[in-house]
Design an enzyme around this catalytic site. Structure first.
Site, short mmCIF file in Angstrom:
data_model
loop_
_atom_site.label_atom_id
_atom_site.label_comp_id
_atom_site.label_asym_id
_atom_site.label_seq_id
_atom_site.Cartn_x
_atom_site.Cartn_y
_atom_site.Cartn_z
N GLU A 114 1.72 1.64 -3.50
CA GLU A 114 0.40 2.37 -4.13
C GLU A 114 -0.03 3.66 -3.86
O GLU A 114 -0.48 4.41 -4.87
CB GLU A 114 -0.86 1.42 -3.69
N GLY A 133 0.70 -1.12 -0.05
CA GLY A 133 -0.11 0.04 0.01
C GLY A 133 0.83 1.23 -0.03
O GLY A 133 0.49 2.18 -0.53
#
Ligand code: DAK
Length: 258
Positions: free
Chosen positions: A112, A109
């Site tokens: 991301e 994440g």
């Protein structure tokens, strides 16, 4: 009083958000993502701010979604709770340029989140990976979608399927990052870049950001049409006339962000 999970500072027209869970390598939990979203929206709505920087620590930009928090969640927990959708995508609402200043780990994440920013400035120590496959998970905050658009299918498949970690120079070569700088200069370089960007006309920056993002999300002909409309709209902007007049008069422009 508990420490805030993000720290917000102002440097002239730049708003800087520092992720602040250093002991967990800035693992992204719900509370942190709520605070990050609130900080982003507040800076986006502040007329005195022209660009936003998100950074982490010298060891980690962010080591991914908080595995500790997720370990016992059920399908219904994440589906009904709108996991990711609820607070990870706030960044998509931000119309001002957002720069990621990445040192150390940007994993899962965290990678991301960097990919959701408009510009990534990487320190030489930066390491990018989508290791969710090791957990039998999937990069579910845009990783399987933004990464192939950023670096192409071959490299993205390799990273997603094998958990391959890229160092900063590979990430630069593949087009995952915008610039690589020495670690000691990461914040100063990113701040200088953000300050330069923030000095330009806000509506022009927003139009460019929207147009480039449109290139990711539509066909070429749709994107060209969108770009053309945005160009025509510049002629309704005071700043565009000021920009051209100041060039011809050989003086610095004075933008009103209108
Ligand atoms: N979550 C929670 N804690 C973490 C963490 C993480 N992602 N990463 C590190 N930590 C914690 C460690 O547990 C450790 O805690 P203590 O033992 O001190 O209590 C502390 O941070 C320091 O980490 P290490 O001791 O491991 O430090 P090292 O330098 O040895 O290693 C590392 C650094 C980054 C290589 C290692 O920590 C690591 O591999 N971390 C995990 C990286 C990872 O797997 N990231 C991907 C997370 S999964 C979804 C959508 C999206 C996602 C999932 C679902 N849906 C829509 C359902 C996204 C998933 C992910 O991002």
């Amino acid at each position: 009083m508990t420490e805030p999970l993000v720290q917000v500072d102002r440097h002239g027209r730049v708003g800087m958000i520092t992720l602040n869970r250093p002991k967990q390598l800035n693992a992204l939990n719900d509370a942190l993502m709520d605070q990050l979203g609130a900080a982003l929206l507040a800076l986006d709505g502040d007329p005195e701010v022209g660009a936003i920087v998100i950074t982490g620590s010298t060891k980690a930009f962010a080591a991914g979604a908080d595995i500790d928090a997720m370990v016992d969640w059920s399908y219904m927990d994440v589906y009904q709770g709108g996991f990711i959708t609820r607070n990870w995508e706030t960044i998509r609402q931000v119309r001002k340029p957002v720069l990621a200043a990445v040192a150390g780990y940007a994993m899962g994440g965290g990678c991301e989140l960097a990919l959701a920013c408009d510009i990534i400035v990487a320190a030489e120590s930066a390491k990018f990976a989508l290791p969710e496959i090791k957990l039998a998970m999937l990069p579910g905050a845009g990783g399987t979608q933004r990464l192939p658009r950023a670096i192409g299918k071959a490299k993205a498949m390799d990273m997603c399927l094998s958990a391959r970690m890229l160092d900063a120079s590979e990430a630069d070569r593949y087009g995952l990052v915008s610039r690589v700088v020495p670690d000691a200069e990461l914040l100063a370089c990113t701040l200088a870049l953000a300050t330069q960007i923030a000095s330009y006309s806000q509506p022009a920056l927003a139009a460019i950001k929207e147009s480039v993002n449109r290139a990711w999300e539509s066909s070429l002909s749709e994107g060209i049409l969108f770009e053309r409309r945005e160009l025509h709209a510049r002629f309704a902007s005071e700043d565009a006339h000021e920009g051209m007049k100041s060039f011809l008069a050989k003086r610095a422009p004075v933008f009103k962000h209108r």
